[in-house]
Design a protein around this motif. Sequence first.
Motif, PDB file in Angstrom:
ATOM      1  N   ILE A 164       0.837  -1.206   0.000  1.00 37.56           N
ATOM      2  CA  ILE A 164       0.000   0.000   0.000  1.00 37.56           C
ATOM      3  C   ILE A 164       0.870   1.253   0.000  1.00 37.56           C
ATOM      4  O   ILE A 164       0.625   2.211  -0.745  1.00 37.56           O
ATOM      5  CB  ILE A 164      -0.937  -0.001   1.215  1.00 37.56           C
ATOM      6  CG1 ILE A 164      -1.903  -1.189   1.130  1.00 37.56           C
ATOM      7  CG2 ILE A 164      -1.719   1.309   1.307  1.00 37.56           C
ATOM      8  CD1 ILE A 164      -2.752  -1.384   2.366  1.00 37.56           C
ATOM      9  N   ALA A 165       1.899   1.231   0.847  1.00 25.24           N
ATOM     10  CA  ALA A 165       2.780   2.396   0.933  1.00 25.24           C
ATOM     11  C   ALA A 165       3.483   2.666  -0.389  1.00 25.24           C
ATOM     12  O   ALA A 165       3.612   3.818  -0.822  1.00 25.24           O
ATOM     13  CB  ALA A 165       3.812   2.173   2.043  1.00 25.24           C
ATOM     14  N   SER A 166       3.940   1.604  -1.044  1.00 28.68           N
ATOM     15  CA  SER A 166       4.684   1.783  -2.290  1.00 28.68           C
ATOM     16  C   SER A 166       3.800   2.308  -3.407  1.00 28.68           C
ATOM     17  O   SER A 166       4.213   3.181  -4.185  1.00 28.68           O
ATOM     18  CB  SER A 166       5.314   0.444  -2.700  1.00 28.68           C
ATOM     19  OG  SER A 166       6.233   0.004  -1.718  1.00 28.68           O
ATOM     20  N   VAL A 167       2.570   1.793  -3.479  1.00 31.77           N
ATOM     21  CA  VAL A 167       1.650   2.254  -4.524  1.00 31.77           C
ATOM     22  C   VAL A 167       1.301   3.730  -4.317  1.00 31.77           C
ATOM     23  O   VAL A 167       1.381   4.546  -5.243  1.00 31.77           O
ATOM     24  CB  VAL A 167       0.372   1.396  -4.539  1.00 31.77           C
ATOM     25  CG1 VAL A 167      -0.666   2.006  -5.481  1.00 31.77           C
ATOM     26  CG2 VAL A 167       0.694  -0.035  -4.950  1.00 31.77           C
ATOM     27  N   ILE A 168       0.915   4.079  -3.086  1.00 32.51           N
ATOM     28  CA  ILE A 168       0.540   5.459  -2.796  1.00 32.51           C
ATOM     29  C   ILE A 168       1.767   6.368  -2.823  1.00 32.51           C
ATOM     30  O   ILE A 168       1.726   7.489  -3.337  1.00 32.51           O
ATOM     31  CB  ILE A 168      -0.164   5.547  -1.428  1.00 32.51           C
ATOM     32  CG1 ILE A 168      -1.484   4.757  -1.478  1.00 32.51           C
ATOM     33  CG2 ILE A 168      -0.432   7.004  -1.051  1.00 32.51           C
ATOM     34  CD1 ILE A 168      -2.238   4.743  -0.164  1.00 32.51           C
ATOM     35  N   GLY A 169       2.874   5.860  -2.287  1.00 28.31           N
ATOM     36  CA  GLY A 169       4.092   6.660  -2.256  1.00 28.31           C
ATOM     37  C   GLY A 169       4.611   6.990  -3.638  1.00 28.31           C
ATOM     38  O   GLY A 169       5.131   8.091  -3.873  1.00 28.31           O
ATOM     39  N   SER A 170       4.482   6.045  -4.591  1.00 24.16           N
ATOM     40  CA  SER A 170       4.959   6.300  -5.950  1.00 24.16           C
ATOM     41  C   SER A 170       4.200   7.445  -6.607  1.00 24.16           C
ATOM     42  O   SER A 170       4.715   8.099  -7.514  1.00 24.16           O
ATOM     43  CB  SER A 170       4.828   5.026  -6.797  1.00 24.16           C
ATOM     44  OG  SER A 170       3.472   4.655  -6.941  1.00 24.16           O
ATOM     45  N   VAL A 171       2.966   7.689  -6.158  1.00 20.95           N
ATOM     46  CA  VAL A 171       2.172   8.814  -6.664  1.00 20.95           C
ATOM     47  C   VAL A 171       2.511  10.100  -5.903  1.00 20.95           C
ATOM     48  O   VAL A 171       2.723  11.158  -6.496  1.00 20.95           O
ATOM     49  CB  VAL A 171       0.668   8.515  -6.549  1.00 20.95           C
ATOM     50  CG1 VAL A 171      -0.156   9.727  -6.985  1.00 20.95           C
ATOM     51  CG2 VAL A 171       0.301   7.293  -7.381  1.00 20.95           C
ATOM     52  N   LEU A 172       2.576   9.983  -4.567  1.00 19.89           N
ATOM     53  CA  LEU A 172       2.801  11.162  -3.732  1.00 19.89           C
ATOM     54  C   LEU A 172       4.167  11.793  -3.958  1.00 19.89           C
ATOM     55  O   LEU A 172       4.313  13.013  -3.878  1.00 19.89           O
ATOM     56  CB  LEU A 172       2.644  10.791  -2.255  1.00 19.89           C
ATOM     57  CG  LEU A 172       1.230  10.446  -1.779  1.00 19.89           C
ATOM     58  CD1 LEU A 172       1.242  10.104  -0.299  1.00 19.89           C
ATOM     59  CD2 LEU A 172       0.281  11.611  -2.048  1.00 19.89           C
ATOM     60  N   VAL A 173       5.178  10.965  -4.223  1.00 17.04           N
ATOM     61  CA  VAL A 173       6.525  11.510  -4.374  1.00 17.04           C
ATOM     62  C   VAL A 173       6.595  12.464  -5.562  1.00 17.04           C
ATOM     63  O   VAL A 173       7.364  13.432  -5.561  1.00 17.04           O
ATOM     64  CB  VAL A 173       7.566  10.373  -4.513  1.00 17.04           C
ATOM     65  CG1 VAL A 173       7.453   9.672  -5.859  1.00 17.04           C
ATOM     66  CG2 VAL A 173       8.975  10.895  -4.304  1.00 17.04           C
ATOM     67  N   GLY A 174       5.773  12.204  -6.589  1.00 15.04           N
ATOM     68  CA  GLY A 174       5.733  13.104  -7.736  1.00 15.04           C
ATOM     69  C   GLY A 174       4.954  14.375  -7.462  1.00 15.04           C
ATOM     70  O   GLY A 174       5.298  15.433  -7.962  1.00 15.04           O
TER      71      GLY A 174
END
Length: 417
Positions: A287-297
């Motif tokens: 969950i963190a990786s999926v959401i994080g990959s969006v948030l980091v951008g």
Amino acid sequence: SKDGKHEVGKSPTSASAQQQPSLVPLLTSTFLLMISLSIVSLSPTPILIDQFGPSRATHILSTIAAVAAASEIILSPVLGALLDSMGRRPALLASISSVAIMHAFVSTNTDAVPVCIARYLSYVALPQFFVASQAVAGDVLAQTPDKMGSLLGIQSALISGGFIGGVKIAAALGERGPKVAYGASSLLAVVSGMILAIGQKETLDKEHKVAFDVEETKRKVIQAPIAAGHLLVGRGRKIGFLALLFSLQSMPAFIGDVFQVYCRDVWELGQNAVGDVIAVFGLSGIIASVIGSVLVGKMGVQNFTSIAILSSTFFPLAALHSYKAALFALAVGFLGSCQTIGVVAELTTQVSKSGARQGEIAGERGALLAITKMVAPVLYGGLYIAGSSLGFPQLVFAFNVVLALICFILSRQDLWQ
């Protein structure tokens, strides 16, 4: 471009923008390799316990982990040189092949020696695979840290998903014995390698390859223990700062068997319950990786990293109180599971801007991570023993809170700019 600057998304070592290779085969191969290794991740322990007893088995497994981490330090400069001379694909395929071949052998012979060799190879091959895969990502996306962060987030999600999938397959194959598990693992590794060999193009252009210098590589092997130090202090302040932050952020991930001991002795959880906790960690990572990959951008690398670091304090703070509180905090602070993706993306970008070779830096980063993996289990083991003797076994979690706060302070420094 005519002004000499690199185009967006284009690194000095990548192909032209029109010919940039897809990274889908690499991501697919990563997912299958993680399933392959996870299927047998729990197999060596019961095998060795049956043959040597719990104490001796624990000592053997700990020794294998330590020797593997030391091997990473020695192999890192060799790998870095090979990545820049032969390209990225050969290293990726060699890592997968070693797993496939050894696990195929163990599927016919589960004596202690082949099981231990297979365990050692899995410890060494997977980090080398990730080092090479990060060099591939650097070739293609080094000039766009936001996209790099998104890619790393997706890869992290696939790694977590592969781990959970492998554990589930292992449970389904449990009654069939370890030979079947190793056979299934070998088969998946073969498929992983075939997808990579057929689908993933080489990302290092011929004109950017450098000749393999035997004498220089020998010198670097001898100096391997200080290769990580070179990344910290010999590549400039900005790269050294990011490398230090990456190392500190990574440390809690290598708590190793200390966490399992804590679960049993302090939280009094059974084996199945411990497995459920580890599964929750894996799910949280996805969950963190999926959401994080969006948030980091959307948030930017620095802001995302700071928030993810703060999120990582939730679990250890709650673990000071109780098991149930810790699980709740793990769900709330899920972004802590992907706190390094922004730092790795920015580090890769800064390396590209500095003109250093991605393969060489990847080797140095591998050495730094290997040292972290050697130090962390010893440190956490000492903290747990010391804390238990003082009636405060939660000392390991208190340390993680302090460590996270230090990382947060570092993440707000101007060196990001």
